[in-house]
Design a protein around this motif. Structure first.
Motif, PDB file in Angstrom:
ATOM      1  N   LEU A  34       0.719  -1.125   0.001  1.00  0.00           N
ATOM      2  CA  LEU A  34       0.110   0.182  -0.319  1.00  0.00           C
ATOM      3  C   LEU A  34       0.939   0.811   0.007  1.00  0.00           C
ATOM      4  O   LEU A  34       0.642   2.528  -0.885  1.00  0.00           O
ATOM      5  CB  LEU A  34      -1.120  -0.016   1.074  1.00  0.00           C
ATOM      6  N   LEU A  35       2.291   1.011   0.518  1.00  0.00           N
ATOM      7  CA  LEU A  35       2.536   2.971   0.719  1.00  0.00           C
ATOM      8  C   LEU A  35       4.114   2.301   0.113  1.00  0.00           C
ATOM      9  O   LEU A  35       4.822   3.748   0.110  1.00  0.00           O
ATOM     10  CB  LEU A  35       3.125   2.947   2.540  1.00  0.00           C
ATOM     11  N   ARG A  36       4.546   1.491  -0.321  1.00  0.00           N
ATOM     12  CA  ARG A  36       5.363   1.415  -1.596  1.00  0.00           C
ATOM     13  C   ARG A  36       5.224   0.753  -2.544  1.00  0.00           C
ATOM     14  O   ARG A  36       6.090   0.840  -3.350  1.00  0.00           O
ATOM     15  CB  ARG A  36       6.518   1.021  -0.098  1.00  0.00           C
ATOM     16  N   ALA A  68       6.383  10.911  11.342  1.00  0.00           N
ATOM     17  CA  ALA A  68       6.933  11.456  10.760  1.00  0.00           C
ATOM     18  C   ALA A  68       8.411  10.504   9.057  1.00  0.00           C
ATOM     19  O   ALA A  68       9.010  11.646   8.993  1.00  0.00           O
ATOM     20  CB  ALA A  68       7.856  10.789  11.927  1.00  0.00           C
ATOM     21  N   ALA A  69       7.172   9.714   8.457  1.00  0.00           N
ATOM     22  CA  ALA A  69       7.637   9.265   7.749  1.00  0.00           C
ATOM     23  C   ALA A  69       7.145  10.211   6.721  1.00  0.00           C
ATOM     24  O   ALA A  69       7.593  10.534   5.452  1.00  0.00           O
ATOM     25  CB  ALA A  69       6.590   7.458   8.113  1.00  0.00           C
ATOM     26  N   ALA A  70       5.826  10.715   6.810  1.00  0.00           N
ATOM     27  CA  ALA A  70       5.736  11.933   5.430  1.00  0.00           C
ATOM     28  C   ALA A  70       6.230  12.466   5.378  1.00  0.00           C
ATOM     29  O   ALA A  70       6.982  13.060   4.188  1.00  0.00           O
ATOM     30  CB  ALA A  70       3.730  11.571   6.544  1.00  0.00           C
ATOM     31  N   ALA A  71       6.924  13.050   7.312  1.00  0.00           N
ATOM     32  CA  ALA A  71       7.934  14.379   6.899  1.00  0.00           C
ATOM     33  C   ALA A  71       8.875  14.152   6.030  1.00  0.00           C
ATOM     34  O   ALA A  71       9.042  14.673   5.768  1.00  0.00           O
ATOM     35  CB  ALA A  71       7.493  14.890   8.606  1.00  0.00           C
ATOM     36  N   HIS A  72       9.189  12.615   6.434  1.00  0.00           N
ATOM     37  CA  HIS A  72      10.674  12.442   5.521  1.00  0.00           C
ATOM     38  C   HIS A  72      10.227  12.060   4.419  1.00  0.00           C
ATOM     39  O   HIS A  72      11.168  12.749   3.501  1.00  0.00           O
ATOM     40  CB  HIS A  72      11.112  11.206   6.657  1.00  0.00           C
ATOM     41  N   ASP A 164      10.351  10.123  15.093  1.00  0.00           N
ATOM     42  CA  ASP A 164      11.215  10.876  13.798  1.00  0.00           C
ATOM     43  C   ASP A 164      12.205  10.079  13.517  1.00  0.00           C
ATOM     44  O   ASP A 164      12.840   9.320  11.971  1.00  0.00           O
ATOM     45  CB  ASP A 164      11.921  11.822  13.850  1.00  0.00           C
ATOM     46  N   GLU A 165      13.227   8.761  14.309  1.00  0.00           N
ATOM     47  CA  GLU A 165      13.400   7.723  14.369  1.00  0.00           C
ATOM     48  C   GLU A 165      12.911   6.249  13.556  1.00  0.00           C
ATOM     49  O   GLU A 165      13.705   6.007  12.565  1.00  0.00           O
ATOM     50  CB  GLU A 165      14.597   6.743  15.569  1.00  0.00           C
ATOM     51  N   ILE A 166      12.154   6.098  14.177  1.00  0.00           N
ATOM     52  CA  ILE A 166      11.167   5.585  13.365  1.00  0.00           C
ATOM     53  C   ILE A 166      10.862   5.536  11.907  1.00  0.00           C
ATOM     54  O   ILE A 166      10.654   4.943  10.992  1.00  0.00           O
ATOM     55  CB  ILE A 166       9.579   4.749  14.363  1.00  0.00           C
ATOM     56  N   GLY A 167      10.068   7.161  12.213  1.00  0.00           N
ATOM     57  CA  GLY A 167       9.565   7.492  10.402  1.00  0.00           C
ATOM     58  C   GLY A 167      10.828   7.616   9.105  1.00  0.00           C
ATOM     59  O   GLY A 167      10.740   7.511   8.010  1.00  0.00           O
ATOM     60  N   VAL A 171      10.674   5.111   5.552  1.00  0.00           N
ATOM     61  CA  VAL A 171      10.631   5.755   4.309  1.00  0.00           C
ATOM     62  C   VAL A 171      12.683   5.178   3.738  1.00  0.00           C
ATOM     63  O   VAL A 171      11.434   4.489   2.673  1.00  0.00           O
ATOM     64  CB  VAL A 171      11.224   7.470   4.291  1.00  0.00           C
ATOM     65  N   ALA A 172      13.574   4.985   4.664  1.00  0.00           N
ATOM     66  CA  ALA A 172      14.599   4.764   4.294  1.00  0.00           C
ATOM     67  C   ALA A 172      14.438   2.620   3.740  1.00  0.00           C
ATOM     68  O   ALA A 172      14.668   1.923   2.928  1.00  0.00           O
ATOM     69  CB  ALA A 172      15.773   4.521   4.946  1.00  0.00           C
ATOM     70  N   ARG A 173      13.693   2.264   4.797  1.00  0.00           N
ATOM     71  CA  ARG A 173      13.473   0.346   4.416  1.00  0.00           C
ATOM     72  C   ARG A 173      12.369  -0.094   4.009  1.00  0.00           C
ATOM     73  O   ARG A 173      12.451  -1.496   3.844  1.00  0.00           O
ATOM     74  CB  ARG A 173      14.421  -0.564   5.734  1.00  0.00           C
TER      75      ARG A 173
END
Length: 180
Positions: A34-36, A68-72, A164-167, A171-173
């Motif tokens: 759904l998200l990637r 946080a994921a959206a912001a990143h 923030d770290e979770i987000g 996004v990275a992984r």
């Protein structure tokens, strides 16, 4: 305090998924798709829908991690994410995203309230059938994810900065662990 034993006291949905790895794997695969997966919506737009629906559901863990994921994914724009959660009608977003968020909000409340006018507004703003489909499915899935997290009273991170770290990691992984 979670309602079930959580291996390693891992916070959020990850801890719940660790308690039942087979279903956890499937839920992560769903989130990854759904998200990637392929979509006319950007990663940032999809994470924004997840954050917005989670905020409407008042699910602290999912709101924090997906905000946080959206912001990143949107170049570090926490102000934009906060503006959307406060009021998408006045947030500095394009009309397509605004129309899709309006549909997502209806799915969160009572999906039967999504009307032909809502869909027509999204189309007039540039959304195609796939974007509308993806927005509805993300909103519906996040209602399920939110209820899973809240229904079992998932552990919340001790430090709000942990989101923030979770987000950043999401996004990275992404959502499905890969073997190196």
């Amino acid at each position: 305090m979670p309602h079930i034993a959580i291996p390693g006291q891992t916070p959020g949905i990850r801890g719940l998924m660790a308690s039942k790895p087979a279903s956890g794997r499937k839920l992560n695969e769903l989130a990854q798709q759904l998200l990637r997966g392929d979509s006319p919506l950007s990663v940032g737009e999809r994470e924004l829908i997840a954050a917005y629906v989670s905020d409407l559901n008042r699910t602290r863990y999912c709101t924090g991690s997906h905000s946080a994921a959206a912001a990143h994914a949107l170049g570090g724009d926490y102000e934009l994410v906060d503006a959307v959660k406060k009021d998408p009608a006045t947030a500095p977003i394009d009309e397509r995203t605004r129309a899709l968020l309006a549909i997502a909000a209806k799915v969160q409340g009572d999906a039967r309230n999504v009307t032909e006018q809502d869909v027509a507004a999204a189309r007039a703003a540039g959304a195609d059938d796939e974007a509308i489909h993806d927005a509805v499915l993300i909103a519906a899935a996040f209602c399920m994810f939110n209820r899973y997290v809240d229904g079992l009273d998932a552990i919340l991170p001790a430090d709000p900065a942990d989101y923030d770290e979770i987000g950043a990691a999401l996004v990275a992984r992404g959502y499905v662990a890969t073997r190196d």
